[in-house]
Design an enzyme around this catalytic site. Structure first.
Site, mmCIF file in Angstrom:
data_model
loop_
_atom_site.group_PDB
_atom_site.id
_atom_site.type_symbol
_atom_site.label_atom_id
_atom_site.label_comp_id
_atom_site.label_asym_id
_atom_site.label_seq_id
_atom_site.Cartn_x
_atom_site.Cartn_y
_atom_site.Cartn_z
ATOM 1 N N ASP A 12 0.813 -1.228 0.000
ATOM 2 C CA ASP A 12 0.000 0.000 0.000
ATOM 3 C C ASP A 12 0.843 1.273 0.000
ATOM 4 O O ASP A 12 0.471 2.287 0.578
ATOM 5 C CB ASP A 12 -0.966 0.021 1.199
ATOM 6 C CG ASP A 12 -1.866 -1.189 1.199
ATOM 7 O OD1 ASP A 12 -2.316 -1.585 0.110
ATOM 8 O OD2 ASP A 12 -2.120 -1.748 2.289
ATOM 9 N N HIS A 40 -4.887 -2.051 -5.806
ATOM 10 C CA HIS A 40 -4.134 -0.937 -6.370
ATOM 11 C C HIS A 40 -5.114 0.146 -6.822
ATOM 12 O O HIS A 40 -5.996 -0.117 -7.617
ATOM 13 C CB HIS A 40 -3.259 -1.401 -7.535
ATOM 14 C CG HIS A 40 -2.155 -2.321 -7.105
ATOM 15 N ND1 HIS A 40 -1.264 -2.877 -7.970
ATOM 16 C CD2 HIS A 40 -1.805 -2.763 -5.879
ATOM 17 C CE1 HIS A 40 -0.406 -3.628 -7.296
ATOM 18 N NE2 HIS A 40 -0.725 -3.577 -6.029
HETATM 19 P P1 GDP Z 1 -0.798 0.143 -3.602
HETATM 20 O O1 GDP Z 1 -1.390 -1.105 -3.053
HETATM 21 O O2 GDP Z 1 0.666 0.254 -3.327
HETATM 22 O O3 GDP Z 1 -1.124 0.386 -5.026
HETATM 23 O O4 GDP Z 1 -1.466 1.340 -2.779
HETATM 24 P P2 GDP Z 1 -3.017 1.519 -2.401
HETATM 25 O O5 GDP Z 1 -3.728 1.964 -3.609
HETATM 26 O O6 GDP Z 1 -3.529 0.327 -1.674
HETATM 27 O O7 GDP Z 1 -2.942 2.659 -1.319
HETATM 28 C C1 GDP Z 1 -2.462 3.919 -1.604
HETATM 29 C C2 GDP Z 1 -3.554 4.962 -1.342
HETATM 30 O O8 GDP Z 1 -2.996 6.242 -1.276
HETATM 31 C C3 GDP Z 1 -4.595 5.036 -2.426
HETATM 32 O O9 GDP Z 1 -5.822 5.387 -1.857
HETATM 33 C C4 GDP Z 1 -4.083 6.144 -3.335
HETATM 34 O O10 GDP Z 1 -5.092 6.799 -4.062
HETATM 35 C C5 GDP Z 1 -3.481 7.071 -2.317
HETATM 36 N N1 GDP Z 1 -2.320 7.831 -2.746
HETATM 37 C C6 GDP Z 1 -1.296 7.429 -3.538
HETATM 38 N N2 GDP Z 1 -0.350 8.393 -3.605
HETATM 39 C C7 GDP Z 1 -0.787 9.417 -2.841
HETATM 40 C C8 GDP Z 1 -0.252 10.694 -2.482
HETATM 41 O O11 GDP Z 1 0.857 11.081 -2.853
HETATM 42 N N3 GDP Z 1 -0.998 11.466 -1.644
HETATM 43 C C9 GDP Z 1 -2.198 11.081 -1.174
HETATM 44 N N4 GDP Z 1 -2.852 11.906 -0.368
HETATM 45 N N5 GDP Z 1 -2.739 9.888 -1.490
HETATM 46 C C10 GDP Z 1 -2.047 9.063 -2.303
HETATM 47 MG MG MG Z 2 -2.872 -1.744 -1.816
#
Ligand code: GDP
Ligand code: MG
Length: 424
Positions: A12, A40
Site C-alpha cells: 500500500d 491498487h
Molecule cells: P498500492 O497497493 O501500493 O497500489 O497502494 P493503495 O492503492 O492500496 O494505497 C495507496 C492509497 O494512497 C490510495 O488510496 C491512493 O489513491 C493514495 N495515494 C497514492 N499516492 C498518494 C499521495 O501522494 N498522496 C495522497 N494523499 N494519497 C495518495
Molecule cells: Mg494496496
C-alpha cells in the site's frame, strides 16, 4: 527498457498510482505475482479504479497488460473486475489484456480453505485476506492445481479436477468437518467464469520475448511490498509469493531477461495491514490522526490499516532487498497536518539498539526509537517542483534519501495522476 515498480515496505505504498503515472512511457505492463489480495488504486481522468488482479496499465489506451505466469487467478473475481470496467465504458480487448496460460487458477475451494483455517486459528490468525492465496500457492507447490491453459484445451480437465477434489476433500471433510467440495459445482464454475476469459489466454512467454526483441518497454508491477515477500519478509506474516523485483522476469514469463531499472515505492510514513510485527506502530490519538489523514483503510478489504511514522530500519532494508536504485516517495502531503513528524530511527531490544532489520522473532519483541523532526504545516498538494516545497518538507525528503541510501526521483503529493514532483 525493463522496469520493475515494487513496494519497499508492507504494501500500500502507492504502487498503483505510480504505475498509472509511469505507464505512459511503457508499451506493456505485467503483473508477475499474487492474486486478488492486492488493491491498487488508480485515479485519473476516467475515474477511480481499484484493481485487484488487473495490471494498473489497464485504464491507459494503447498499453498491453499481461497477467504473468507467477499469478494466481480467481476467475470469478477477474470477470467481476472486467465487468466493473466495462460498466464504466472501458472495453477490455484481447489486444489490451493477455493472461498467461501458465498462471494458476485460484478455485473457490482455495478461498474456502483460507476462511476455514483463519476461523480455526481464531486469535492466532495470520491476518489473511481470506481470498485463497496461501492455499492455492501451497497446492501449486504440491503440483495439484489447474492452470489457465487447461481452459483452452479441456481434454481430461474433468478427470484432473476430480482427482484434485478427491484429494482436497480428505482435508475439507476429514480435517475441517466441512461439507465436501463437489466436482460438478467446480466444473460449472470453471465453465461460467472461464469461458469469458478464453480470448485473453495466451503463451505470454512467446509474446513477451517478442516484445523484448522488438525493444518494447516493459513495466513489471509488483503487488504488496518487500516485507511481505515469502522469504525475505516478516514470515509467516507474509504473502505466499515473491514480491521482490528479482522475481519480476521469472513471474512475468521471461526468466532470462534482466531489469534495467528498479523503482522502489516508499511512503512518507508507514502502514501495515493484518497481523505480525510492526515495530514503528503508533497507537491512540497519534495513530488515529495519521490513519485519518492518510485514509489508511484497505483498498481490497476495507480494513483499517495499522500506521506508524517513517521507519528507517524497515525502509532501508526494503529498498536494499528490492535492489532499488531510485525511490518514489508517496503521500508526503498527508504529513502536512503535523507540527512535529515522528520518525522511527532504530529499534531497541534488551537495551541494545538495532539498525539492521532483524528476523521476525526479534521484531515481535523490539520497541521503536522515535525522533521528531520539524513539520511544514501547510498544504503542499499543489507543488510541482522540488523547490516549491517548504524548506522543512525538502529537509524531510533529503533526510529519507540519506537514511535509505537511494535517490528519491519522484515525490508524490496527492492521489491524482498529475500530483507529482519529478526530480532529475
Ligand atoms: P498500492 O497497493 O501500493 O497500489 O497502494 P493503495 O492503492 O492500496 O494505497 C495507496 C492509497 O494512497 C490510495 O488510496 C491512493 O489513491 C493514495 N495515494 C497514492 N499516492 C498518494 C499521495 O501522494 N498522496 C495522497 N494523499 N494519497 C495518495
Ligand atoms: Mg494496496
Amino acid at each position: 527498457m525493463l522496469t520493475a515498480i515494487v513496494g519497499t515496505n508492507w504494501g500500500d505504498e502507492g504502487k498503483g498510482r505510480m504505475v498509472d503515472l509511469l505507464s505512459r512511457d511503457y508499451d506493456v505492463v505485467v503483473r508477475y505475482q499474487g492474486g486478488n489480495n492486492a488493491g491498487h488504486t488508480v485515479i485519473n481522468e476516467k475515474g477511480t479504479f481499484i484493481l485487484n488482479l488487473l495490471p494498473s496499465g489497464i485504464v491507459r489506451e494503447g498499453t498491453v497488460n499481461v497477467m504473468g505466469a507467477g499469478m494466481v487467478i480467481d476467475l470469478e473475481h477477474l470477470c467481476g473486475e472486467i465487468k466493473k470496467l466495462t460498466d464504466k465504458g472501458i472495453d477490455i480487448t484481447p489486444q489490451q489484456l493477455v493472461i498467461s496460460d501458465r498462471a494458476t487458477i485460484c478455485m473457490p475451494y482455495h478461498k474456502m480453505m483460507d476462511i476455514l483455517e483463519e476461523d480455526r486459528l481464531k486469535d492466532k490468525k495470520f491476518g489473511s485476506t481470506r481470498r485463497g492465496i496461501g492455499p492455492v500457492y501451497a497446492d501449486k507447490y504440491m503440483k495439484k492445481t489447474i492452470r489457465m491453459g487447461a481452459l483452452l484445451n479441456q481434454e481430461g480437465l474433468r478427470e484432473h479436477l476430480a482427482d484434485l477434489v478427491e484429494w482436497k476433500n480428505l482435508t475439507v471433510t476429514g480435517g475441517y468437518q466441512h461439507e465436501a467440495v463437489s466436482v460438478d459445482a467446480m466444473m460449472e464454475w470453471l465453465d461460467t467464469y472461464g469461458t469469458p476469459l478464453l480470448p485473453y489466454i495466451k503463451d505470454t512467454t512467446v509474446y513477451l520475448n517478442e516484445a523484448v526483441k522488438q525493444n518494447k518497454s516493459i513495466m513489471f508491477e509488483a503487488q504488496l511490498g518487500a516485507l511481505r515477500d515469502i522469504d525475505y519478509g516478516i514470515y509467516p506474516y507474509t504473502s505466499s509469493s515473491y514480491t521482490l523485483a528479482a522475481y519480476a522476469p521469472l513471474g512475468a514469463g521471461i526468466p532470462a531477461a534482466s531489469l534495467d531499472r528498479v523503482i522502489g515505492i516508499m511512503k512518507a510514513y508507514s502502514s501495515c495491514v493484518g497481523e505480525g510485527p510492526f515495530v514503528c506502530e503508533l497507537f491512540g490519538e497519534e495513530g488515529e490522526a495519521l490513519r485519518q489523514a492518510g485514509g489508511e483503510y484497505g483498498a481490497a478489504t476495507g480494513r483499517p490499516r495499522r500506521v506508524g511514522g517513517f521507519d528507517v530500519v524497515a525502509s532501508r532494508y526494503g529498498a536494499s532487498v528490492q535492489g532499488a536504485k531510485e525511490i518514489a516517495l508517496t503521500k508526503l502531503d498527508v504529513l502536512s497536518y503535523l507540527d512535529k513528524i515522528p520518525v522511527c530511527v532504530a529499534y531497541e531490544l534488551d537495551g541494545k539498539t538495532i539498525t539492521d532489520f532483524p528476523e521476525t522473532g526479534v521484531q515481535l519483541k523490539a520497541k521503536p526509537v522515535y525522533e521528531y523532526v520539524e513539520g511544514w504545516h501547510c498544504d503542499i498538494s499543489g507543488c510541482r517542483r522540488f523547490e516549491d516545497l517548504p524548506k522543512a518538507a525538502q529537509d524531510y525528503v533529503n533526510m529519507i534519501e540519506k537514511a535509505v541510501g537511494c535517490r528519491i526521483t519522484y515525490v508524490s503529493v496527492g492521489a491524482e495522476r498529475e500530483s507529482i514532483i519529478i526530480r532529475s
